[in-house]
Design a protein around this motif. Structure first.
Motif, mmCIF file in Angstrom:
data_model
loop_
_atom_site.group_PDB
_atom_site.id
_atom_site.type_symbol
_atom_site.label_atom_id
_atom_site.label_comp_id
_atom_site.label_asym_id
_atom_site.label_seq_id
_atom_site.Cartn_x
_atom_site.Cartn_y
_atom_site.Cartn_z
ATOM 1 N N ASN A 90 48.817 56.224 43.107
ATOM 2 C CA ASN A 90 47.783 56.193 44.146
ATOM 3 C C ASN A 90 48.072 57.199 45.262
ATOM 4 O O ASN A 90 47.902 56.900 46.442
ATOM 5 C CB ASN A 90 47.628 54.783 44.721
ATOM 6 C CG ASN A 90 47.197 53.781 43.686
ATOM 7 O OD1 ASN A 90 46.403 54.102 42.791
ATOM 8 N ND2 ASN A 90 47.715 52.572 43.759
ATOM 9 N N GLY A 91 48.556 58.378 44.875
ATOM 10 C CA GLY A 91 48.810 59.437 45.844
ATOM 11 C C GLY A 91 50.088 59.298 46.650
ATOM 12 O O GLY A 91 50.349 60.109 47.537
ATOM 13 N N ARG A 92 50.892 58.284 46.358
ATOM 14 C CA ARG A 92 52.148 58.058 47.090
ATOM 15 C C ARG A 92 53.330 58.269 46.165
ATOM 16 O O ARG A 92 53.309 57.853 45.009
ATOM 17 C CB ARG A 92 52.189 56.634 47.643
ATOM 18 C CG ARG A 92 51.148 56.382 48.711
ATOM 19 C CD ARG A 92 51.182 54.967 49.264
ATOM 20 N NE ARG A 92 52.514 54.606 49.719
ATOM 21 C CZ ARG A 92 53.061 53.412 49.533
ATOM 22 N NH1 ARG A 92 52.407 52.468 48.918
ATOM 23 N NH2 ARG A 92 54.267 53.157 49.987
ATOM 24 N N ILE A 93 54.377 58.886 46.694
ATOM 25 C CA ILE A 93 55.603 59.073 45.919
ATOM 26 C C ILE A 93 56.288 57.724 45.764
ATOM 27 O O ILE A 93 56.533 57.032 46.757
ATOM 28 C CB ILE A 93 56.532 60.084 46.606
ATOM 29 C CG1 ILE A 93 55.878 61.478 46.612
ATOM 30 C CG2 ILE A 93 57.892 60.135 45.913
ATOM 31 C CD1 ILE A 93 56.642 62.522 47.406
ATOM 32 N N VAL A 94 56.586 57.353 44.517
ATOM 33 C CA VAL A 94 57.213 56.054 44.244
ATOM 34 C C VAL A 94 58.513 56.176 43.448
ATOM 35 O O VAL A 94 59.163 55.179 43.170
ATOM 36 C CB VAL A 94 56.244 55.089 43.519
ATOM 37 C CG1 VAL A 94 55.052 54.759 44.409
ATOM 38 C CG2 VAL A 94 55.793 55.657 42.187
ATOM 39 N N MET B 70 51.492 59.038 38.156
ATOM 40 C CA MET B 70 51.411 60.397 37.680
ATOM 41 C C MET B 70 52.793 61.040 37.804
ATOM 42 O O MET B 70 53.492 60.833 38.791
ATOM 43 C CB MET B 70 50.398 61.172 38.526
ATOM 44 C CG MET B 70 50.377 62.644 38.211
ATOM 45 S SD MET B 70 49.178 63.588 39.163
ATOM 46 C CE MET B 70 50.064 63.834 40.673
ATOM 47 N N LEU B 71 53.156 61.759 36.810
ATOM 48 C CA LEU B 71 54.409 62.505 36.800
ATOM 49 C C LEU B 71 54.065 63.971 37.044
ATOM 50 O O LEU B 71 53.212 64.523 36.355
ATOM 51 C CB LEU B 71 55.072 62.326 35.438
ATOM 52 C CG LEU B 71 56.488 62.783 35.267
ATOM 53 C CD1 LEU B 71 57.431 61.940 36.106
ATOM 54 C CD2 LEU B 71 56.887 62.687 33.797
#
Length: 75
Positions: free
Chosen positions: A50-54, A1-2
């Motif tokens: 998945n809810g984590r900053i990547v 997600m952006l």
């Protein structure tokens, strides 16, 4: 997600940025990136999975010309 960058994303993004040194960035660019977030955070985006900053990416329009800025992901 952006999603739009938030100030609380900064430390995690810096950690991921550092993981991309020296393959994609040089050590001295850490300060440039941090300054960019301070000056142009309104045009920067945080990438989550998945809810984590990547990762992150942004854009900058200057003198009528646009460019993509500081795009990177967790290696």
């Amino acid at each position: 997600m952006l999603r739009p960058f938030k100030e609380e994303d900064k430390e995690k993004l810096l950690d991921i940025f550092k993981l991309n040194i020296p393959t994609f960035f040089a050590e001295h660019e850490i300060r440039d990136y941090e300054n960019y977030l301070t000056s142009h955070g309104e045009t920067y985006f945080t990438v989550e999975r998945n809810g984590r900053i990547v990762g992150g990416t942004g854009y900058l329009v200057k003198n009528g010309t646009g460019r993509i800025t500081w795009i990177f992901f967790h290696p």
